[in-house]
Write a protein that holds these residues in place. Sequence first.
Motif, PDB file in Angstrom:
ATOM      1  N   LEU A 223       0.829  -1.199   0.000  1.00 26.41           N
ATOM      2  CA  LEU A 223       0.000   0.000   0.000  1.00 26.41           C
ATOM      3  C   LEU A 223       0.871   1.259   0.000  1.00 26.41           C
ATOM      4  O   LEU A 223       0.565   2.234  -0.699  1.00 26.41           O
ATOM      5  CB  LEU A 223      -0.924  -0.010   1.223  1.00 26.41           C
ATOM      6  CG  LEU A 223      -1.949   1.122   1.327  1.00 26.41           C
ATOM      7  CD1 LEU A 223      -2.899   1.111   0.138  1.00 26.41           C
ATOM      8  CD2 LEU A 223      -2.725   1.012   2.640  1.00 26.41           C
ATOM      9  N   PHE A 224       1.958   1.230   0.761  1.00 29.33           N
ATOM     10  CA  PHE A 224       2.892   2.360   0.775  1.00 29.33           C
ATOM     11  C   PHE A 224       3.450   2.592  -0.631  1.00 29.33           C
ATOM     12  O   PHE A 224       3.523   3.738  -1.103  1.00 29.33           O
ATOM     13  CB  PHE A 224       4.029   2.077   1.762  1.00 29.33           C
ATOM     14  CG  PHE A 224       5.084   3.139   1.793  1.00 29.33           C
ATOM     15  CD1 PHE A 224       4.904   4.303   2.531  1.00 29.33           C
ATOM     16  CD2 PHE A 224       6.270   2.985   1.085  1.00 29.33           C
ATOM     17  CE1 PHE A 224       5.883   5.293   2.559  1.00 29.33           C
ATOM     18  CE2 PHE A 224       7.245   3.967   1.105  1.00 29.33           C
ATOM     19  CZ  PHE A 224       7.051   5.130   1.847  1.00 29.33           C
TER      20      PHE A 224
ATOM     21  N   GLU B  68       5.986   5.274   6.978  1.00 28.40           N
ATOM     22  CA  GLU B  68       6.075   6.709   6.690  1.00 28.40           C
ATOM     23  C   GLU B  68       7.518   7.135   6.830  1.00 28.40           C
ATOM     24  O   GLU B  68       8.324   6.488   7.507  1.00 28.40           O
ATOM     25  CB  GLU B  68       5.188   7.518   7.642  1.00 28.40           C
ATOM     26  CG  GLU B  68       5.549   7.379   9.106  1.00 28.40           C
ATOM     27  CD  GLU B  68       4.631   8.197  10.001  1.00 28.40           C
ATOM     28  OE1 GLU B  68       4.265   9.312   9.598  1.00 28.40           O
ATOM     29  OE2 GLU B  68       4.287   7.712  11.099  1.00 28.40           O
TER      30      GLU B  68
ATOM     31  N   CYS C  62       6.966  11.202   2.305  1.00 29.29           N
ATOM     32  CA  CYS C  62       6.162  10.215   1.572  1.00 29.29           C
ATOM     33  C   CYS C  62       4.749  10.173   2.148  1.00 29.29           C
ATOM     34  O   CYS C  62       4.522  10.567   3.298  1.00 29.29           O
ATOM     35  CB  CYS C  62       6.797   8.829   1.692  1.00 29.29           C
ATOM     36  SG  CYS C  62       8.421   8.693   0.904  1.00 29.29           S
ATOM     37  N   THR C  63       3.809   9.695   1.350  1.00 31.46           N
ATOM     38  CA  THR C  63       2.438   9.520   1.820  1.00 31.46           C
ATOM     39  C   THR C  63       2.369   8.295   2.724  1.00 31.46           C
ATOM     40  O   THR C  63       2.778   7.198   2.327  1.00 31.46           O
ATOM     41  CB  THR C  63       1.483   9.354   0.633  1.00 31.46           C
ATOM     42  OG1 THR C  63       1.586  10.512  -0.206  1.00 31.46           O
ATOM     43  CG2 THR C  63       0.045   9.199   1.109  1.00 31.46           C
ATOM     44  N   LYS C  64       1.852   8.451   3.917  1.00 31.74           N
ATOM     45  CA  LYS C  64       1.820   7.387   4.918  1.00 31.74           C
ATOM     46  C   LYS C  64       0.889   6.258   4.493  1.00 31.74           C
ATOM     47  O   LYS C  64      -0.148   6.482   3.862  1.00 31.74           O
ATOM     48  CB  LYS C  64       1.360   7.967   6.254  1.00 31.74           C
ATOM     49  CG  LYS C  64       1.429   7.020   7.434  1.00 31.74           C
ATOM     50  CD  LYS C  64       1.037   7.759   8.709  1.00 31.74           C
ATOM     51  CE  LYS C  64       1.212   6.898   9.953  1.00 31.74           C
ATOM     52  NZ  LYS C  64       0.335   5.721   9.983  1.00 31.74           N
ATOM     53  N   ALA C  65       1.262   5.019   4.850  1.00 27.69           N
ATOM     54  CA  ALA C  65       0.396   3.854   4.646  1.00 27.69           C
ATOM     55  C   ALA C  65       0.625   2.903   5.807  1.00 27.69           C
ATOM     56  O   ALA C  65       1.716   2.350   5.958  1.00 27.69           O
ATOM     57  CB  ALA C  65       0.713   3.162   3.332  1.00 27.69           C
TER      58      ALA C  65
ATOM     59  N   GLN D   9       2.046   1.733  -3.461  1.00 27.35           N
ATOM     60  CA  GLN D   9       0.952   2.205  -4.322  1.00 27.35           C
ATOM     61  C   GLN D   9       0.723   3.698  -4.129  1.00 27.35           C
ATOM     62  O   GLN D   9       0.399   4.419  -5.079  1.00 27.35           O
ATOM     63  CB  GLN D   9      -0.308   1.403  -4.011  1.00 27.35           C
ATOM     64  CG  GLN D   9      -1.454   1.617  -4.975  1.00 27.35           C
ATOM     65  CD  GLN D   9      -2.365   2.772  -4.556  1.00 27.35           C
ATOM     66  OE1 GLN D   9      -2.440   3.112  -3.379  1.00 27.35           O
ATOM     67  NE2 GLN D   9      -3.038   3.367  -5.539  1.00 27.35           N
ATOM     68  N   ARG D  10       0.900   4.180  -2.915  1.00 21.93           N
ATOM     69  CA  ARG D  10       0.689   5.604  -2.625  1.00 21.93           C
ATOM     70  C   ARG D  10       1.917   6.465  -2.946  1.00 21.93           C
ATOM     71  O   ARG D  10       1.815   7.690  -2.969  1.00 21.93           O
ATOM     72  CB  ARG D  10       0.313   5.772  -1.146  1.00 21.93           C
ATOM     73  CG  ARG D  10      -1.074   5.214  -0.834  1.00 21.93           C
ATOM     74  CD  ARG D  10      -1.426   5.367   0.633  1.00 21.93           C
ATOM     75  NE  ARG D  10      -2.778   4.864   0.894  1.00 21.93           N
ATOM     76  CZ  ARG D  10      -3.337   4.775   2.097  1.00 21.93           C
ATOM     77  NH1 ARG D  10      -2.644   5.162   3.172  1.00 21.93           N
ATOM     78  NH2 ARG D  10      -4.561   4.317   2.238  1.00 21.93           N
ATOM     79  N   ASN D  11       3.057   5.815  -3.175  1.00 18.48           N
ATOM     80  CA  ASN D  11       4.300   6.548  -3.454  1.00 18.48           C
ATOM     81  C   ASN D  11       4.987   5.947  -4.680  1.00 18.48           C
ATOM     82  O   ASN D  11       6.135   5.488  -4.611  1.00 18.48           O
ATOM     83  CB  ASN D  11       5.221   6.476  -2.232  1.00 18.48           C
ATOM     84  CG  ASN D  11       4.640   7.155  -1.015  1.00 18.48           C
ATOM     85  OD1 ASN D  11       4.725   8.365  -0.862  1.00 18.48           O
ATOM     86  ND2 ASN D  11       4.025   6.369  -0.134  1.00 18.48           N
TER      87      ASN D  11
END
Length: 263
Positions: A50-51, A158, A151-154, A53-55
């Motif tokens: 998920l991290f 982070e 970075c965007t947290k997941a 995917q968000r970054n």
Amino acid sequence: MLNNSLLHPEEARKMIRKNQWNRPTAGMCNGYTQANLVILPKDLAFEFLLFCQRNPKSCPVLDVTEPGSPVPALAAPSADLRSDLPSYRVYRNGILTDEVQDIHPYWTDDMTGFLIGCSFSFEQALMQNKIPVRHIQENRNVPMYKTSISCTKAGRFEGPMVVSMRPIPEKDVVRAVQVTSRFPSVHGAPVHIGDPSSIGIESIDAPDFGDSVTINEGEVPVFWACGVTPQAVVMNIKPELVITHSPGHMFITNWTDEEFGVL
């Protein structure tokens, strides 16, 4: 003398497995995609996916192994992630405890491996456009820096983005952006051009990972998102055990760079 730039990935991985190559892989197997590595227990795998995917700029996922399997079935089905990189880092509770050439002793049946795109993969395209790649010219590891970009947290993951830097002649900066933009699966276009302090880098001559390189008069530092970002995140969140590649010591896949290029 063996020309390592012309090796096939199978040959290169065989050399690495026999400890006949323990240096950074920049310039090795030109034209084939290289990858960063993150190995972690199964219970962290979804959060890390998920991290990523968000970054996607820092962590473009190329392949993920089945839990317990060291084989990257898509990237190189004959390979073994436990031995086919020149150097690995072992982090325990966020602290780097070991740097080794084989991780068989650390492997457990619940581990999952992630291969993440590496900017070494677009360097051949830069050189084909007559744009110099300084760390290859100087036979050094690419300089990498922690930044003030978050970075965007997941889940539990982070931390700061890590970037790699290449000095580019001013006249070639636009072309460098165009060339690397064709390769979004290996970080794509730069995230910053120019003043390092704007992204929290205090000294361009003191990278957090890798080696410093010469920046000549008339050249501009250009920064790309880097797959060492997970190592900075690991040091930040301190999971019990994570294994990564040593910065610059990549996994060489069977894929060609052009398979990831876009027109």
